[in-house]
Design a protein around this motif. Structure first.
Motif, short mmCIF file in Angstrom:
data_model
loop_
_atom_site.label_atom_id
_atom_site.label_comp_id
_atom_site.label_asym_id
_atom_site.label_seq_id
_atom_site.Cartn_x
_atom_site.Cartn_y
_atom_site.Cartn_z
N GLN A 1 0.82 -1.21 0.00
CA GLN A 1 0.00 0.00 0.00
C GLN A 1 0.86 1.27 0.00
O GLN A 1 0.51 2.24 -0.67
N ILE A 2 1.94 1.24 0.74
CA ILE A 2 2.85 2.40 0.74
C ILE A 2 3.40 2.61 -0.67
O ILE A 2 3.48 3.75 -1.16
N LEU A 3 3.74 1.51 -1.35
CA LEU A 3 4.23 1.61 -2.74
C LEU A 3 3.14 2.15 -3.66
O LEU A 3 3.42 2.96 -4.55
N PHE A 4 1.89 1.72 -3.44
CA PHE A 4 0.78 2.25 -4.23
C PHE A 4 0.71 3.76 -4.10
O PHE A 4 0.45 4.48 -5.08
N GLY A 5 0.93 4.24 -2.88
CA GLY A 5 0.89 5.68 -2.65
C GLY A 5 1.98 6.41 -3.40
O GLY A 5 1.75 7.48 -3.97
N PHE A 6 3.17 5.82 -3.44
CA PHE A 6 4.30 6.46 -4.12
C PHE A 6 4.13 6.45 -5.64
O PHE A 6 4.65 7.34 -6.33
N VAL A 7 3.45 5.45 -6.19
CA VAL A 7 3.23 5.42 -7.65
C VAL A 7 1.93 6.14 -8.03
O VAL A 7 1.46 6.05 -9.15
N ARG A 8 1.34 6.85 -7.06
CA ARG A 8 0.15 7.68 -7.26
C ARG A 8 -1.08 6.90 -7.72
O ARG A 8 -1.84 7.35 -8.59
N ALA A 9 -1.27 5.73 -7.14
CA ALA A 9 -2.45 4.93 -7.47
C ALA A 9 -3.72 5.54 -6.90
O ALA A 9 -4.83 5.14 -7.28
N GLY A 10 -3.59 6.50 -5.99
CA GLY A 10 -4.76 7.12 -5.39
C GLY A 10 -5.61 7.92 -6.35
O GLY A 10 -6.76 8.24 -6.05
N MET A 11 -5.06 8.21 -7.54
CA MET A 11 -5.81 9.00 -8.52
C MET A 11 -7.09 8.29 -8.97
O MET A 11 -8.01 8.91 -9.49
N ILE A 12 -7.16 6.98 -8.75
CA ILE A 12 -8.35 6.22 -9.18
C ILE A 12 -9.61 6.73 -8.48
O ILE A 12 -10.72 6.61 -9.00
N ALA A 13 -9.44 7.34 -7.32
CA ALA A 13 -10.60 7.82 -6.55
C ALA A 13 -11.37 8.90 -7.32
O ALA A 13 -12.58 9.05 -7.13
N ALA A 14 -10.69 9.64 -8.19
CA ALA A 14 -11.34 10.73 -8.91
C ALA A 14 -12.30 10.24 -9.99
O ALA A 14 -13.06 11.01 -10.54
N PHE A 15 -12.24 8.94 -10.30
CA PHE A 15 -13.05 8.40 -11.40
C PHE A 15 -14.38 7.82 -10.93
O PHE A 15 -15.10 7.23 -11.72
N PHE A 16 -14.70 7.94 -9.63
CA PHE A 16 -15.98 7.44 -9.13
C PHE A 16 -17.02 8.55 -9.24
O PHE A 16 -16.88 9.60 -8.61
N PRO A 17 -18.10 8.34 -10.01
CA PRO A 17 -19.14 9.38 -10.16
C PRO A 17 -19.85 9.66 -8.83
O PRO A 17 -19.96 8.78 -7.98
N THR A 18 -20.35 10.88 -8.70
CA THR A 18 -21.06 11.27 -7.48
C THR A 18 -22.27 10.38 -7.22
O THR A 18 -22.55 10.00 -6.08
N ALA A 19 -23.00 10.02 -8.28
CA ALA A 19 -24.19 9.18 -8.11
C ALA A 19 -23.82 7.83 -7.50
O ALA A 19 -24.57 7.28 -6.67
N VAL A 20 -22.67 7.29 -7.87
CA VAL A 20 -22.23 6.00 -7.35
C VAL A 20 -21.80 6.13 -5.88
O VAL A 20 -22.13 5.30 -5.04
N ILE A 21 -21.06 7.19 -5.56
CA ILE A 21 -20.61 7.41 -4.19
C ILE A 21 -21.81 7.64 -3.26
O ILE A 21 -21.91 7.07 -2.17
N LYS A 22 -22.76 8.49 -3.70
CA LYS A 22 -23.95 8.74 -2.88
C LYS A 22 -24.79 7.47 -2.76
O LYS A 22 -25.42 7.21 -1.73
N GLY A 23 -24.80 6.66 -3.82
CA GLY A 23 -25.50 5.38 -3.77
C GLY A 23 -24.88 4.46 -2.74
O GLY A 23 -25.57 3.74 -2.01
N MET A 24 -23.54 4.48 -2.67
CA MET A 24 -22.84 3.67 -1.67
C MET A 24 -23.23 4.11 -0.26
O MET A 24 -23.51 3.28 0.62
N LEU A 25 -23.28 5.42 -0.03
CA LEU A 25 -23.65 5.93 1.29
C LEU A 25 -25.08 5.53 1.66
O LEU A 25 -25.34 5.11 2.79
#
Length: 532
Positions: free
Chosen positions: A100-124
């Motif tokens: 996970q630390i390596l994921f952070g260094f290779v900037r894998a966190g950018m995937i979070a920006a690709f989740f639509p609001t409708a899907v995130i609100k649906g999850m909540l």
């Protein structure tokens, strides 16, 4: 530095108040997740403490709470069974943290920006509904445990709904009374009347709900045993009593398994799933944050990785950002990372010195807190809000909700994403090309990006052009025109003279496939005239 200190001190009262609520919610969940994972109960407490004390300061999120996640229980249970013992699993967890630390260094966190609001609100909304369904049995005193009550309902969806129905028939009067009064306290404590008094606002409603539950049960045990709440419906925390007993509960990983390839495959699986759950939770928390702060996702992956590395070294469970506890934190008025930190400190102090007193708390009180949180996440108003936004938003939202309810978090999100992408493509498909007609004059416009997905629509439009007419094809606003589209237009240009159709091309050229030229830059005009 001074400015940061002042910022935390400014919100100290609200954060400490919220931390008590998060602690009360997190404590039984830490134990329940450990029980469902087939791990020692204390492993869940260790993960909760590390999530609060360590991850909260490394994370870039101010309101996200980290700890053992119910969504990983099946993976953990199978991993322990596959490797043969818990200490071998701890080695996998340690390497998962490194991944996970390596994921952070290779900037894998950018995937979070690709989740639509409708899907995130649906999850909540789905998590809110799950909380209501799975906490109702605790509120009525129907069931026997708190195991994985934060979890989703994959192959047990049917049994969860059946248990929900049965809980309404197997009501325990004492637990039900405690839960109902606790809910009334929580609702009343958020009313405008209470907010008028600064002194009352300083007292957290959930704390009053817990005091009510403990007081009622103490009275019932002494005066009305038939209304008392049994031990199995109370918080169950191991009583250590001293620091040395706490240290004795810690477990080191078994490094003799370093040569076992299963260690690394399990570690990679844990790292990927835990990272996805964390990113989803952080994205959701940012949506709930009243200050609308945006958390740095790559930093979050590094923080969670450090937490899992330490959890593996100390004998804990996998740690992720967890939406239920984070929602409870926001709902209780948490403002900064101090609320998460204090909840970790309270977990540590409680297992060392106050386990006996905490074991007097009825689970019905905690169920009332989570029922209120669940309602706030799944308010009917949210469904109406997305309905008003149109089918492009409403359908992915609803599909995400029910997909999570009947599968699990990641599968449900994946289904919601596919649905969301379908509606995006559908909208782009219809918006990419438009055709207008005025008498025998036609205007075909290419908008933004026009790809091969729009070829069928283009052919349909071109086929509807009447003979003996004039057509203008305007590509001046298109940023990109796919080769297949240009080829279709070229074929039409060659056939147009036979149908006595005059065609003009504006703003793009067939000589440079794949590129749309703005007319202002390349004012090339191509005209295909019909034969005289």
């Amino acid at each position: 530095m001074k400015m940061q200190l002042n910022y935390y001190l400014k919100h100290l009262r609200q954060d400490f108040s919220a931390s008590i609520v998060v602690f009360l919610v997190a404590l039984p969940l830490c134990l329940g997740v450990a029980l469902a994972s087939g791990a020692p109960l204390f492993a869940g407490v260790i993960a909760g403490m590390l999530g609060g004390i360590v991850v909260s300061w490394c994370s870039g999120s101010q309101l996200s709470v980290s700890g053992p996640a119910a969504g990983l229980t099946v993976i953990v249970f199978n991993a322990i069974e596959t490797l043969g013992n818990f200490k071998a699993f701890l080695l996998s967890l340690m390497f998962a943290g490194i991944f996970q630390i390596l994921f952070g260094f290779v900037r894998a966190g950018m995937i979070a920006a690709f989740f639509p609001t409708a899907v995130i609100k649906g999850m909540l909304a789905a998590i809110g509904m799950i909380l209501i369904i799975k906490q109702t049995p605790h509120a009525t005193g129907y069931d026997e445990g708190y195991a994985a009550d934060e979890s989703y309902m994959p192959d047990t969806a049917g049994s969860s709904f059946i248990e929900f129905t049965h809980s309404l028939h197997g009501i325990s009067p004492g637990a039900t009374l405690v839960a109902c009064v606790a809910l009334l306290i929580l609702i009343f404590w958020e009313s405008a009347f209470i907010k008028r008094f600064n002194v009352l606002r300083m007292i957290p409603g959930p704390l009053l709900a817990v005091i009510w539950g403990v007081s009622f049960n103490a009275w019932a045990l002494a005066s009305a045993p038939e209304w008392s709440i049994g031990v199995k419906y109370l918080v169950s925390l191991p009583e250590l009593g001293s620091t040395s007993n706490f240290v004795n509960q810690l477990r080191l990983p078994d490094f003799s398994y370093l040569g076992n390839p299963k260690i690394y495959s399990i570690a990679l699986t844990l790292a990927i799933i835990a990272s996805l759950e964390t990113l989803l939770s952080v994205e959701a928390v940012d949506k709930l944050d009243p200050h609308k702060r945006v958390s740095p996702t790559n930093r979050e992956l590094k923080a969670q990785g450090l937490g899992n590395l330490l959890s593996g070294l100390m004998g804990g469970l996998p740690i992720t950002a967890v939406i239920v506890r984070s929602s409870a934190n926001i709902n209780a008025g948490g403002q900064t990372r101090l609320s998460c930190f204090f909840h970790g400190v309270l977990l540590l102090i409680s297992v060392l010195f106050f386990a006996h007193f905490l074991n007097m708390i009825p689970l019905a009180c905690l169920a009332a807190i989570l029922l209120q949180t669940g309602y706030k996440l799944a308010k009917p108003a949210m469904f109406f809000e997305f309905y008003k936004k149109g089918l492009n938003q409403f359908v992915p939202f609803v599909i995400t909700v029910f997909s999570i309810l009947f599968t699990d978090l990641l599968e449900g999100i994946a289904i919601g994403m596919v649905c969301g992408i379908f509606f995006v493509l559908r909208a782009n498909f219809h918006a990419a090309i438009t055709l207008t007609q005025h008498g025998s004059n036609y205007l075909l416009r290419l908008h933004k990006d026009v790809s091969f997905l729009n070829k069928a629509l283009l052919r349909n439009y071109l086929g509807s052009i009447a003979d003996d007419s004039e057509l203008i094809i305007d590509g001046g606003k298109a940023l990109f025109i796919d080769h297949d589209i240009l080829e279709t237009i070229d074929d039409f240009l060659q056939a147009a003279p036979d149908r006595n159709i005059d065609v003009e091309l504006h703003g793009f050229s067939l000589e440079s496939p794949g590129i749309a030229y703005q007319e202002a830059i390349t004012p090339k005009l191509m005209r295909v005239a019909s034969p005289a």
